[in-house]
Design an enzyme around this catalytic site. Structure first.
Site, PDB file in Angstrom:
ATOM      1  N   ALA A  28      37.828  39.971  33.528  1.00 22.98           N
ATOM      2  CA  ALA A  28      38.334  39.376  34.766  1.00 22.98           C
ATOM      3  C   ALA A  28      39.710  38.799  34.498  1.00 22.98           C
ATOM      4  CB  ALA A  28      37.396  38.278  35.251  1.00 22.98           C
ATOM      5  N   CYS A  29      40.628  38.962  35.452  1.00 23.95           N
ATOM      6  CA  CYS A  29      41.956  38.369  35.310  1.00 23.95           C
ATOM      7  C   CYS A  29      42.363  37.744  36.636  1.00 23.95           C
ATOM      8  CB  CYS A  29      42.981  39.403  34.840  1.00 23.95           C
ATOM      9  SG  CYS A  29      43.263  40.729  36.018  1.00 23.95           S
ATOM     10  N   PRO A  30      43.413  36.898  36.634  1.00 24.56           N
ATOM     11  CA  PRO A  30      43.724  36.115  37.830  1.00 24.56           C
ATOM     12  C   PRO A  30      43.928  36.952  39.103  1.00 24.56           C
ATOM     13  CG  PRO A  30      44.931  35.270  35.966  1.00 24.56           C
ATOM     14  CD  PRO A  30      44.273  36.522  35.510  1.00 24.56           C
ATOM     15  N   THR A  49      42.167  43.513  34.350  1.00 24.81           N
ATOM     16  CA  THR A  49      40.707  43.591  34.347  1.00 24.81           C
ATOM     17  C   THR A  49      40.253  44.992  33.943  1.00 24.81           C
ATOM     18  OG1 THR A  49      40.630  41.976  36.116  1.00 24.81           O
ATOM     19  CG2 THR A  49      38.666  43.322  35.821  1.00 24.81           C
ATOM     20  N   GLY A  65      43.388  40.325  39.310  1.00 29.83           N
ATOM     21  CA  GLY A  65      42.335  41.332  39.362  1.00 29.83           C
ATOM     22  C   GLY A  65      42.810  42.701  39.798  1.00 29.83           C
TER      23      GLY A  65
END
Lengths: 150, 464
Positions: B9-11, B17, B13
């Site tokens: 998951a990344c900020p 990700t 997305g």
């Protein structure tokens, strides 16, 4: 939605000469403004640079994928540039960057197919053969062809 | 083969990700590791990890710069990294995950948690009944043990006025036990109608006691009072200036009146007949009939290990204490102890049939078993229900039947082995212990007989 709806020849640059990542993002954004994908250049660039602050988008293997989700984006778009000289992007592997994907996503967009396309490209970029094909692409048409092999 | 899971998951997305997920997947393929990755991007959660995935995983890699819903991995070995690390060096993360030792699970804490979760999940009539029972139990426990202590001075000692034995009997029998049925009824009604239910419930329960309708009458009184109070609360509409009278005057008056009249003229009599018949039958119970009752109560205790069937048998045993019938309570507690105790013994007798994790769970089960927490058997039953549940039901039925046959009695509603040394709490103590031991051994032998799966390298081989 097809890939050709988010990437077009006008926003593919094969030899972009820039010194810094900020300059690179600015120049690529300008192209996307011209193509009509971005309506508010300042707003979009601000989101992209904020994202860079949170953590570099220089993912290694000479690739960077700056991106922003902003109300300044008129339609989803993917800009691509090969750099004339590699530049520093504080990459994860500390190597300079020579290929940049600039991803523009509107704040509000019905459906998420454009996100799926971008996710698929992101996945492809992890594979060396794919990156090499992009590196060797000699024309915007070639780049489109490589990107289309999803 | 060790299976590794991952979440990325990344900020925003949009890209990281998926790159991290792909990087990990590619590295896992190269290393030939069984692998699954969940992506939490702008599209939402894709390829989500299921509970089975998580339960079967060796370790989990969390490559996230934002929320990854980590709570679900509690008790599993976890490798945490940024998304960037997963893109840059997925192989290293996989190695780290492979080298994680299986986390030691806290089975005792899990059993206690299961108990709490089950209480929270109860609904409707069952929930109301268990609410009443749970408020009644402290009175039964305290009162029962205090009565038992009065017997130290001699079984008839309390009849001598002014003695400590008499005082103890007044406290335990005269007060605590007298409150049992009213409190049972009161808190059933409270669970249904909240505060307005308590008063008519207590009164209905008191009447049930006075009429001689026992705990069955108390249960009915609780439900009548609860629904009457709830109905009045919802139905009566008053002008604003009189609204204040509703909770302090109108609902109490009508709900107590209605519950009381129903108890005296409608419900009380027939229930007293049933209760008297049951008491008479149970008092004279011996031989084959006692064995049958013990078999049934015992099997019920093990059937769902703390679930509704178990609680039905338990409530039966506890309720009868109020009518001075102590045999079923003894059978119920003994049968509730043997499932975890038997499973512990099974892991000791045939350690090769169990994984390291299960042997650990066995030790915890022993501690839970001696405390009469039947839920200690759940980790085993959940893993292999078709073999474990019949075995523990058989063992518990044997224990219940023996306890009834031996005429063992128990005056406290709980306590496990810790209640055994208290003088006069248990009648026919020696044979009662025999009943528990026999059931434990039967459970252990049966489980091991039914279990075929040999275990190698700490992992169960699935040969079916």
């Amino acid at each position: 939605m097809k890939l050709t709806e988010i990437i077009e020849k006008e926003i593919i640059q094969l030899s972009l000469a820039v010194q810094t990542k900020e300059e690179c993002i600015a120049r690529m954004t300008e192209q996307m403004v011209k193509a009509g994908a971005i309506s508010n250049k300042e707003a979009f660039m601000q989101t992209v640079l904020e994202r860079e602050q949170k953590g570099t988008t220089g993912v290694g293997f000479e690739v960077a994928i700056p991106h922003g989700k902003s109300a300044g984006v008129a339609r989803p778009a993917l800009g691509f540039a090969k750099l004339a000289h590699p530049i520093d992007w504080q990459s994860l592997d500390e190597e300079p960057v020579s290929m940049v994907f600039l991803i523009a996503v509107p704040a509000e967009q019905a459906g998420n197919e454009h996100l799926r396309i971008l996710a698929a490209i992101a996945r492809k970029l992890m594979h060396e053969e794919y990156r090499n094909q992009l590196r060797e692409a000699g024309s915007p048409e070639d780049v489109m062809r490589v990107l289309e092999t999803l | 083969m060790k299976r590794i899971l991952a979440v990325t998951a990344c900020p925003t997305g949009i890209a990281h990700t998926y790159m991290a997920a792909e990087g990990l997947k590619k590295a896992a393929e190269e290393k030939n590791i069984a692998f699954k990755v969940e992506t939490r991007g702008a599209v939402g959660v894709e390829n989500g990890l299921t509970e089975e995935d998580i339960a079967g995983a060796h370790a989990i890699i969390i490559a996230a710069d934002t929320d990854a819903d980590e709570g679900r991995f509690a008790g599993k070995p976890v490798v945490k990294a940024s998304v960037g690390e997963a893109i840059k060096n997925p192989g290293k993360l996989l190695e780290e995950a492979l080298n994680k030792k299986p986390a030691t699970r806290d089975y005792i804490a899990e059993a206690v948690k299961t108990k709490a979760e089950r209480s929270a999940q109860r609904v409707g009539i069952y929930k109301h009944l268990m609410n009443g029972v749970s408020y009644m139990i402290p009175l039964v426990a305290g009162g029962g043990l205090i009565i038992a202590i009065s017997f130290i001075f001699g079984i008839e000692a309390f009849k001598e006025e002014g003695t400590l034995a008499a005082a103890l009997m007044d406290i335990g029998g005269g007060a605590a036990f007298a409150l049992m049925v009213p409190v049972l009824a009161g808190f059933i009604a409270f669970s249904i109608a909240e505060k307005p239910g308590l008063a008519p419930g207590l009164v209905g329960g008191m009447l049930a006691s006075q009429i001689g309708a026992g705990f069955l009458g108390g249960i009915l009184a609780g439900f009548i009072a609860g629904y009457v109070a709830k109905g009045l609360k919802d139905a009566i509409k008053l002008p604003k200036n009189l609204e204040g009278l509703k909770p302090v005057l109108i609902i109490p008056f009508f709900s107590i009146l209605a519950t009381g009249l129903l108890m005296i003229y409608v419900v009380g009599g027939p229930v007293k007949v049933v209760m008297d018949a049951m008491t008479k039958w149970l008092t004279g119970l011996s031989g084959a009939n006692a064995v049958v009752l013990g078999l049934i109560l015992g099997a019920m205790m093990a059937f769902d290990m703390g679930g509704p069937v178990n609680k039905a048998a338990y409530t039966f045993g506890v309720g009868l204490l109020g009518s001075s019938i102590f045999g079923p309570m003894a059978a119920v507690m003994a049968a509730g102890m043997t499932p975890p105790l038997g499973l512990w013994l099974a892991t000791v007798l045939a350690p090769k049939k169990y994984s390291i994790e299960e042997r650990e769970a066995g030790k915890a089960a022993a501690a839970l078993g001696i405390s009469f927490i039947t839920e200690g058997a759940i980790p085993f039953a959940a893993a292999d229900p078709l073999r474990v549940i019949p075995a523990i039901m058989t063992g518990s039925a044997v224990t219940g039947a023996l306890s009834m046959l031996f005429g063992a009695t128990l005056r406290a509603p709980h306590g496990g082995i810790f209640v055994l040394p208290i003088p006069h709490a248990v009648g026919n103590l020696g044979l009662y212990i025999v009943a528990i031991i026999v059931g434990t051994v039967v459970t252990a032998l049966l489980v091991n007989l039914l279990k075929r799966n040999p275990v190698t390298n700490g992992q169960t081989v699935n040969n079916e």
